[in-house]
Write a protein that holds these residues in place. Sequence first.
Motif, mmCIF file in Angstrom:
data_model
loop_
_atom_site.group_PDB
_atom_site.id
_atom_site.type_symbol
_atom_site.label_atom_id
_atom_site.label_comp_id
_atom_site.label_asym_id
_atom_site.label_seq_id
_atom_site.Cartn_x
_atom_site.Cartn_y
_atom_site.Cartn_z
ATOM 1 N N TYR A 34 -11.267 -28.933 38.249
ATOM 2 C CA TYR A 34 -11.868 -30.261 38.244
ATOM 3 C C TYR A 34 -11.546 -30.958 39.563
ATOM 4 N N GLY A 42 -6.464 -26.957 35.818
ATOM 5 C CA GLY A 42 -5.897 -27.587 34.631
ATOM 6 C C GLY A 42 -5.974 -26.613 33.471
ATOM 7 N N ARG A 79 -8.942 -34.526 34.411
ATOM 8 C CA ARG A 79 -8.639 -33.244 33.787
ATOM 9 C C ARG A 79 -9.081 -33.223 32.330
#
Length: 188
Positions: A34, A42, A79
């Motif tokens: 991301y 993540g 995230r």
Amino acid sequence: MVEFESALERDLVTRLEFDPTVVSYHEQPLEIFYGEGKGRPGVPDFHIVRLVGGVEQNILCDVKYRREIFERWRELKPRLKAARLAALERGWAYRIYTEVEIRTPHLHNARFLLPYQRCAPNASDADALLGALGALRETTPCDLIRAVSDDRADQARLIPTMWKLVADRFVGADLELPLTMSSRIWGM
């Protein structure tokens, strides 16, 4: 064996272990990227598979303390949003579980009942308890045990089997309320 990174994740695992609808769960099931250029990695905390009414439900989830969400919202939001999109792309649901959803009476009941679920019942005691419960239909653990025997030693011996029957859901109880010897129970 499942690894967890916090006491809150451990508590969710306890609930998952006790939930009869949970088919499987896996920690840190996938890596997502991301941020600008999608270069930041993540990892959501769990992928949970439930079977509800014959339908498989997949849930990707993160486990966070509420205080952490509020204090670190700007940092966490990208995230968590990416995790939600990753779940949607797979046709899964996405959830954030906090102590509000996890640390309920159901968790305390799961902690109490899981050891009973793992032990072997006394078959004749189970038959006696279920027979008495069939006649009573609805009662309390204390009254059920008294209905089977007036002898205090027998009553003490019956307690583990009675909780085993609750843990295995042969005896119904509202697991969203704290379980006691005065809780309402019924035949299934």
